[in-house]
Design a protein around this motif. Structure first.
Motif: not given
Length: 359
Positions: A102-104
């Protein structure tokens, strides 16, 4: 090579082979029901260098695999399918998975997978004629002139491919054959791709003269220059064997391998040659099978010479040797054990393959 002539010759060879295969397929349908049987075995192999090769491993190489398939045979038709199955830990390529959280943040993981490969599969039609037996075959099949398994079959594998049981070769090809009396002839057209843009022609003749057998073969990558700029590597090979008694015989093989030096291989459509342009090699080996009063099923000793072998494998000696034994254990098991030289004559390696036949 004239490209137009090469294209016509290739098209004619493919068309003729397919036409003959179709005729035999129709003829086979009239035969009695052929016999079908399942085939299979489990094999374990291990290789260990006796000399110091700077590798801190228990074994230098090993595998565990299963072979499973079937064979379908009648008087005028034969078909074989064999699959090889390897578990993930024995030399299979890892599958790379890339995920993003989700944070890349990118995460790369590698997992080993089971490997199942179609090792051999072919259909062969046989026409029993008054003047001999004619056959047509297509699929993936093997040719192997090697005896102990380390040397020989120079007409097929690259000379740099050497070591324990490394001399067999598989063809994706269309082939025709003719057998009569002491003579057995085969001609095949093999390809490296699904467009027949690259490939080779291979011819072989074998004469069986009582306890002696003589074979000669030619192979050249004549399909490569049809659509590409390429050099043809011509391989001429011959072998002979003679057995005085059961398990007492001598055998050998010699070849002449020449690669042309006429093409500019720096152009865009050029194909890298099998061997360097203008190179010549004359490999040969001699071997003897020695009886062991029934203690072993086979015992072989072989000596090979290839001039300028260091051009194919850096720092390799021109002379190589192998000693190999085969022992059957009961009806379903067999072990082959070999000691042989690697790069240098003094670089001794020991290898073993154990086969347990299921069916």
């Amino acid at each position: 090579m004239n490209q137009n002539f090469a294209k016509l010759a290739t098209a004619a060879a493919i068309t003729t082979s397919l036409f003959v295969s179709n005729i035999f397929a129709q003829e086979t349908s009239k035969a009695e029901d052929p016999a079908f049987k399942l085939t299979g075995n489990v094999q374990a192999q291990a290789i260990k260098a006796v000399y110091d090769n700077d590798a801190d491993n228990t074994l230098d190489n090993s595998f565990l695999r299963a072979n499973v398939g079937g064979k379908y045979v009648s008087d005028n038709f034969e078909a074989v399918i064999n699959l090889r199955i390897f578990s993930p830990v024995f030399g299979n390529k890892n599958v790379t998975d890339v995920t993003t959280d989700e944070k890349g943040k990118v995460k790369v993981t590698k997992t080993a997978q089971d490997k199942i490969s179609a090792d051999t599969y072919y259909a062969k039609y046989i026409w029993n004629l008054a003047f001999g037996n004619f056959s047509a075959q297509f699929g993936r099949f093997r040719t192997d002139w090697s005896v102990a398994g380390n040397f020989g079959t120079y007409v097929d594998p690259h000379l740099s491919k050497r070591g324990f049981l490394a001399r067999d070769y598989q063809h994706d090809a269309i082939a025709v054959g003719f057998d009569k009396g002491i003579s057995s002839f085969s001609l095949l057209l093999g390809t490296y791709d699904n467009k027949f843009d690259t490939g080779y022609l291979r011819a072989e003749e074998t004469l069986k003269l009582g306890d002696a057998k003589i074979s000669a073969a030619y192979r050249g990558n004549v399909l490569d220059p049809v659509q590409h700029t390429a050099e043809v590597t011509h391989r001429f090979a011959g072998r002979a064997s003679y057995y005085f008694l059961k398990n007492l015989g001598v055998y050998g093989e010699v070849a002449y391998i020449y690669t042309g030096d006429d093409e500019n291989l720096s152009v865009d459509n050029a194909i890298k040659p099998e061997y360097a342009q203008g190179t010549e090699y004359v490999p040969f080996f001699v071997g003897i099978e020695i009886p062991t009063a029934g203690f072993l099923n086979s015992f072989y000793a072989e000596l090979e010479y290839i001039s300028n072998r260091d051009e194919l494998q850096a720092d390799a000696d021109e002379i190589a040797w192998t000693v190999s034994l085969i022992k059957k254990i009961g009806k379903r098991s067999k072990i082959q054990l070999s000691a042989y030289s690697e790069k240098e004559v003094s670089d001794v390696a020991i290898a073993a393959r154990f086969t347990a036949t299921v069916q």
